[in-house]
Design a protein around this motif. Sequence first.
Motif, PDB file in Angstrom:
ATOM      1  N   LEU A   1      -0.400   2.074  -6.780  1.00 27.17           N
ATOM      2  CA  LEU A   1      -0.435   0.672  -6.346  1.00 27.17           C
ATOM      3  C   LEU A   1      -0.633  -0.303  -7.503  1.00 27.17           C
ATOM      4  O   LEU A   1       0.091  -1.301  -7.625  1.00 27.17           O
ATOM      5  CB  LEU A   1      -1.562   0.510  -5.312  1.00 27.17           C
ATOM      6  CG  LEU A   1      -1.829  -0.896  -4.788  1.00 27.17           C
ATOM      7  CD1 LEU A   1      -0.628  -1.428  -4.031  1.00 27.17           C
ATOM      8  CD2 LEU A   1      -3.064  -0.905  -3.879  1.00 27.17           C
ATOM      9  N   ALA A   2      -1.598  -0.025  -8.356  1.00 24.71           N
ATOM     10  CA  ALA A   2      -1.937  -0.995  -9.405  1.00 24.71           C
ATOM     11  C   ALA A   2      -0.787  -1.165 -10.406  1.00 24.71           C
ATOM     12  O   ALA A   2      -0.449  -2.292 -10.792  1.00 24.71           O
ATOM     13  CB  ALA A   2      -3.217  -0.570 -10.111  1.00 24.71           C
ATOM     14  N   VAL A   3      -0.153  -0.075 -10.800  1.00 23.65           N
ATOM     15  CA  VAL A   3       0.962  -0.229 -11.770  1.00 23.65           C
ATOM     16  C   VAL A   3       2.169  -0.880 -11.111  1.00 23.65           C
ATOM     17  O   VAL A   3       2.852  -1.697 -11.734  1.00 23.65           O
ATOM     18  CB  VAL A   3       1.411   1.089 -12.442  1.00 23.65           C
ATOM     19  CG1 VAL A   3       0.355   1.694 -13.259  1.00 23.65           C
ATOM     20  CG2 VAL A   3       1.970   2.083 -11.518  1.00 23.65           C
ATOM     21  N   ARG A   4       2.420  -0.533  -9.848  1.00 19.56           N
ATOM     22  CA  ARG A   4       3.551  -1.182  -9.167  1.00 19.56           C
ATOM     23  C   ARG A   4       3.319  -2.679  -9.063  1.00 19.56           C
ATOM     24  O   ARG A   4       4.207  -3.487  -9.328  1.00 19.56           O
ATOM     25  CB  ARG A   4       3.749  -0.567  -7.770  1.00 19.56           C
ATOM     26  CG  ARG A   4       4.396   0.813  -7.797  1.00 19.56           C
ATOM     27  CD  ARG A   4       4.741   1.311  -6.400  1.00 19.56           C
ATOM     28  NE  ARG A   4       3.591   1.710  -5.605  1.00 19.56           N
ATOM     29  CZ  ARG A   4       3.100   1.061  -4.568  1.00 19.56           C
ATOM     30  NH1 ARG A   4       3.672  -0.063  -4.139  1.00 19.56           N
ATOM     31  NH2 ARG A   4       2.045   1.509  -3.910  1.00 19.56           N
TER      32      ARG A   4
ATOM     33  N   LEU B   1      -1.380   7.157   1.402  1.00 20.33           N
ATOM     34  CA  LEU B   1      -2.314   7.444   0.304  1.00 20.33           C
ATOM     35  C   LEU B   1      -1.541   7.734  -0.985  1.00 20.33           C
ATOM     36  O   LEU B   1      -1.962   7.340  -2.071  1.00 20.33           O
ATOM     37  CB  LEU B   1      -3.217   8.628   0.660  1.00 20.33           C
ATOM     38  CG  LEU B   1      -4.280   9.000  -0.376  1.00 20.33           C
ATOM     39  CD1 LEU B   1      -5.152   7.816  -0.757  1.00 20.33           C
ATOM     40  CD2 LEU B   1      -5.158  10.145   0.126  1.00 20.33           C
ATOM     41  N   ARG B   2      -0.404   8.373  -0.870  1.00 18.87           N
ATOM     42  CA  ARG B   2       0.413   8.603  -2.068  1.00 18.87           C
ATOM     43  C   ARG B   2       0.825   7.271  -2.690  1.00 18.87           C
ATOM     44  O   ARG B   2       0.850   7.112  -3.903  1.00 18.87           O
ATOM     45  CB  ARG B   2       1.637   9.443  -1.732  1.00 18.87           C
ATOM     46  CG  ARG B   2       2.332   9.891  -2.996  1.00 18.87           C
ATOM     47  CD  ARG B   2       3.181  11.075  -2.771  1.00 18.87           C
ATOM     48  NE  ARG B   2       4.508  10.666  -2.354  1.00 18.87           N
ATOM     49  CZ  ARG B   2       5.573  11.440  -2.481  1.00 18.87           C
ATOM     50  NH1 ARG B   2       5.445  12.642  -2.993  1.00 18.87           N
ATOM     51  NH2 ARG B   2       6.727  11.017  -2.082  1.00 18.87           N
ATOM     52  N   GLY B   3       1.127   6.286  -1.816  1.00 19.72           N
ATOM     53  CA  GLY B   3       1.449   4.955  -2.324  1.00 19.72           C
ATOM     54  C   GLY B   3       0.284   4.328  -3.071  1.00 19.72           C
ATOM     55  O   GLY B   3       0.470   3.693  -4.110  1.00 19.72           O
TER      56      GLY B   3
ATOM     57  N   ILE C   1       0.848  -1.192   0.000  1.00 20.33           N
ATOM     58  CA  ILE C   1       0.000   0.000   0.000  1.00 20.33           C
ATOM     59  C   ILE C   1       0.890   1.251   0.000  1.00 20.33           C
ATOM     60  O   ILE C   1       0.797   2.096  -0.890  1.00 20.33           O
ATOM     61  CB  ILE C   1      -0.952   0.008   1.212  1.00 20.33           C
ATOM     62  CG1 ILE C   1      -1.914  -1.196   1.133  1.00 20.33           C
ATOM     63  CG2 ILE C   1      -1.713   1.325   1.322  1.00 20.33           C
ATOM     64  CD1 ILE C   1      -2.824  -1.218  -0.076  1.00 20.33           C
ATOM     65  N   ASN C   2       1.792   1.334   0.969  1.00 15.58           N
ATOM     66  CA  ASN C   2       2.740   2.445   0.955  1.00 15.58           C
ATOM     67  C   ASN C   2       3.774   2.223  -0.149  1.00 15.58           C
ATOM     68  O   ASN C   2       4.012   3.100  -0.984  1.00 15.58           O
ATOM     69  CB  ASN C   2       3.398   2.602   2.322  1.00 15.58           C
ATOM     70  CG  ASN C   2       4.555   3.574   2.249  1.00 15.58           C
ATOM     71  OD1 ASN C   2       5.692   3.170   2.045  1.00 15.58           O
ATOM     72  ND2 ASN C   2       4.269   4.861   2.344  1.00 15.58           N
TER      73      ASN C   2
END
Length: 385
Positions: free
Chosen positions: A252-255, A246-248, A205-206
């Motif tokens: 999230l999806a592309v990472r 929240l920035r993470g 998440i982060n």
Amino acid sequence: MSKEKPDTIAVSAGRMTREHFGVVNTPVYRTSTILHPSLESMKGEALPYKYGRRGTPSSRSFESAIEALEGGARCVAVPSGLNAIATAIMAVCNAGDHLLMTDSCYGPTRLFCDKTLKRFGVETEYYDPLIGGGIAALLRPNTRAVYCESPGSLTFEIQDVPAIAAAAHAKEVSVLLDNTWATPVFFRALDYGVDLSIMSGTKYINGHADVMVGTITANESHRKRLEAFYGDTGLFLGGDDTYLSLRGVRTLAVRLKRHEENALALTRWLTTRPEVARVLYPALESDPGHAIWKRDFSGSSGLFGVELKPVSKSALSAFFNGFAHFGLGYSWGGFESLIIPADFKRTATKFQCDGPLIRLHAGLEAAEDLIADLEAGFARMREGA
Ligand SMILES: *Cc1c(COP(=O)(O)O)cnc(C)c1O
């Protein structure tokens, strides 16, 4: 619930742009005191925020983004993944209750159950992670919750969560699940019968190895219980950590897609290596959990296990000491690749493993460089033998 894909939800959910002069990201609110315009406001519902511990725009932005991703009624953010686990269990279990815990759980979850939870009068019984609907036979009149983790920590068994949830719900038993590995981008736990979905947000998440954070998301039937325990125990996550978390979420999806690609490249290569006995990664067709993973998950993340063929201690040290890209460190889910020896514990089942078990996290580097790094490690291992 939202019909948008998780990629879209991750980018858009939890924004409070209009309340912040058009600023895209909700700013960091650092506060304890919130001043009220009148006596009536202090007593009434006029202000959405009343006191720092009870929530700020920073914490609500983050929590509502996770709520949207998980498809849940309420998410609360806490200071670590382990705290999320303890909070979720204590929100549902009372003294005298019986808790069914997967034998493949995260190690500190086991310690919490065996020590602290026991002190509060809750009995934990460990069950075979592959039990599926067979969990019905273990349910007692005082069983309050079944706790799942899929895939399991270090050993990566995929659980039949819908079958477990059906058996549990037939007896009004709650279902909790540690969703750290998949996140709701790859597994929408609440859609599969889970009542409380738990994550160590410290991981994906982060995603940048600079925050400790945990989340618990409840469906409607468990929202009040979660809110009550969270509120009564004074839990809260400060503005800086919620902001970074929240920035993470925004990436999230592309990472996760890149972590998945790299893990697939690494695991496919590792299965061809003479030093490797087996690879534990549900996205591989050869993995025993592959069929259920394919049925329930929409992707696989970057964390997997490898059982090496038996080697000497010195050869194993030579392998571990000298990586250029794989760091020797706990945690995972950040941008960087990691490797650790996997010391797992079992009490209800046996996990057959003859050689050393290791755990790798495929970071966001180029897969070729990671493979070259492991290849050099195997060469060191041969020399150290
Ligand atoms: C790391 C981890 C946790 C604990 O999270 P922290 O944020 O380190 O407290 C819980 N569950 C799983 C599966 C983990 O890997």
